[in-house]
Design a protein around this motif. Structure first.
Motif, short mmCIF file in Angstrom:
data_model
loop_
_atom_site.label_atom_id
_atom_site.label_comp_id
_atom_site.label_asym_id
_atom_site.label_seq_id
_atom_site.Cartn_x
_atom_site.Cartn_y
_atom_site.Cartn_z
N MET A 7 0.83 -1.21 0.00
CA MET A 7 0.00 0.00 0.00
C MET A 7 0.87 1.26 0.00
O MET A 7 0.55 2.24 -0.68
CB MET A 7 -0.93 0.01 1.22
N ALA A 8 1.95 1.25 0.73
CA ALA A 8 2.85 2.41 0.76
C ALA A 8 3.47 2.63 -0.63
O ALA A 8 3.58 3.77 -1.09
CB ALA A 8 3.95 2.20 1.80
N PHE A 9 3.85 1.55 -1.29
CA PHE A 9 4.43 1.68 -2.63
C PHE A 9 3.39 2.17 -3.63
O PHE A 9 3.68 3.03 -4.46
CB PHE A 9 4.99 0.32 -3.07
N ALA A 10 2.15 1.69 -3.52
CA ALA A 10 1.08 2.14 -4.42
C ALA A 10 0.80 3.62 -4.20
O ALA A 10 0.57 4.37 -5.16
CB ALA A 10 -0.18 1.32 -4.18
N PHE A 11 0.82 4.06 -2.95
CA PHE A 11 0.61 5.47 -2.65
C PHE A 11 1.73 6.33 -3.24
O PHE A 11 1.48 7.39 -3.82
CB PHE A 11 0.54 5.66 -1.13
N LEU A 12 2.96 5.87 -3.14
CA LEU A 12 4.10 6.59 -3.71
C LEU A 12 3.99 6.68 -5.23
O LEU A 12 4.21 7.75 -5.82
CB LEU A 12 5.41 5.90 -3.33
N ILE A 13 3.61 5.60 -5.87
CA ILE A 13 3.45 5.60 -7.33
C ILE A 13 2.31 6.54 -7.74
O ILE A 13 2.42 7.24 -8.75
CB ILE A 13 3.18 4.15 -7.83
N ALA A 14 1.24 6.58 -6.94
CA ALA A 14 0.13 7.47 -7.26
C ALA A 14 0.54 8.94 -7.15
O ALA A 14 -0.01 9.79 -7.86
CB ALA A 14 -1.05 7.18 -6.33
N LEU A 15 1.49 9.26 -6.29
CA LEU A 15 1.93 10.65 -6.12
C LEU A 15 3.01 11.09 -7.10
O LEU A 15 3.35 12.27 -7.17
CB LEU A 15 2.46 10.85 -4.70
N MET A 16 3.55 10.19 -7.86
CA MET A 16 4.64 10.53 -8.78
C MET A 16 4.29 11.64 -9.78
O MET A 16 5.11 12.53 -10.01
CB MET A 16 5.14 9.29 -9.52
#
Length: 57
Positions: free
Chosen positions: A34-43
């Protein structure tokens, strides 16, 4: 030549998952995903902000 000499990725993952499965590790892995998905969404936001501040937009 043997027909089943090649190991598929499914077979490899089943062996690794079966070796160690506990509730704590499963939850930790889900939190990391979930943390990685959130980071990718903010890119896109991060990229636009960076280029905007540099005057490239």
């Amino acid at each position: 030549m043997e027909k089943d000499s090649m190991v598929t990725s499914g077979q490899v993952h089943k062996e690794t998952e079966a070796s160690h499965v506990c509730e704590h590790c499963t939850r930790a892995q889900e939190q990391q995903e979930m943390a990685f998905a959130f980071l990718i969404a903010l890119m896109p936001v991060i990229t636009l902000t960076l280029f905007g501040n540099m005057g490239l937009l």
